[in-house]
Design an enzyme around this catalytic site. Sequence first.
Site, PDB file in Angstrom:
ATOM      1  N   ASP A 193       7.537  -2.630  -3.313  1.00 36.08           N
ATOM      2  CA  ASP A 193       8.254  -2.025  -2.191  1.00 36.08           C
ATOM      3  C   ASP A 193       9.717  -1.854  -2.581  1.00 36.08           C
ATOM      4  OD1 ASP A 193       9.654  -1.515   0.220  1.00 36.08           O
ATOM      5  OD2 ASP A 193       8.119  -2.526   1.386  1.00 36.08           O
ATOM      6  N   ALA A 225       8.819 -14.075   3.535  1.00 37.60           N
ATOM      7  CA  ALA A 225       7.705 -14.212   2.602  1.00 37.60           C
ATOM      8  C   ALA A 225       7.313 -12.860   2.000  1.00 37.60           C
ATOM      9  CB  ALA A 225       6.509 -14.840   3.305  1.00 37.60           C
ATOM     10  N   TYR A 226       7.479 -11.791   2.758  1.00 37.02           N
ATOM     11  CA  TYR A 226       7.144 -10.467   2.248  1.00 37.02           C
ATOM     12  C   TYR A 226       8.019 -10.133   1.037  1.00 37.02           C
ATOM     13  CZ  TYR A 226       6.512  -5.399   2.084  1.00 37.02           C
ATOM     14  OH  TYR A 226       6.245  -4.115   1.669  1.00 37.02           O
ATOM     15  N   GLY A 227       9.327 -10.363   1.172  1.00 36.84           N
ATOM     16  CA  GLY A 227      10.231 -10.094   0.064  1.00 36.84           C
ATOM     17  C   GLY A 227       9.953 -10.970  -1.140  1.00 36.84           C
TER      18      GLY A 227
END
Length: 242
Positions: A145, A157-159
């Site tokens: 991303d 947590a996504y990063g």
Amino acid sequence: MSLTKHSILITGAGGGLGGTAALALAKRGAQIILLDKSIPKLEKIYDAIIATNAPTPAIYPFDLAGATEVQYHELANTIEEKYGHLDGLLHSATELDAFTPMSIHGTMAWGHTLNVNLNAVFLLTQVLLPLLQKAEHASIVVTSDSFVREARAYAGAYGVSKIAVESYAKILAEELSDAGKIRVNILIPGPVNSPLRNKAFPAEVKNKLPEMVEIIPAYLYLFSPQSIGTTGQIVDARTFKL
């Protein structure tokens, strides 16, 4: 750019980008294995592929976050029995709970996000490597991303998972490069009008974003013989041209 007799597994195949890739690759003749936890979403993309007279895809309902190691091996065994080998693996499944400060990040959301975005990539790739090695040439594509490729506040947590999965892909590419059979690359879709983007940025004006079909050339390149010899690279769909 024919992909006839190429077997390609796509995670998150019921989602926006995963479904877009599945339909595009199927139209080029690929035999697609559709993997997602949502059966209705799988059936929808299955029907869309059938409507194009492309090769009949396979549906495999699978919960990447909750599956056991035994279930991962069962998946690999099922694919081997049906196809004998695997030509491609697209990691498109992505979990994004919310952009959250680390100080209040929920532990369950943290674990779930890392399971889908990072741990599942490792487990699924590991059990499928023997099948990928049976192909003359095979391609593994990990989806990252552009928004979180560098550390950003509140990416949570996504990063962390996207930064980590890029490192995983580069390490794997190095380990497999000497054999020259399996290439591993990272795809950056960029901001596109997708369900995930809508969830992450609900107030954004979406009609100014590129549509998901605009990144199809990047998928076609990464899974076609044109990309043989290209490994450990980051392919940015925003600037990519066939």
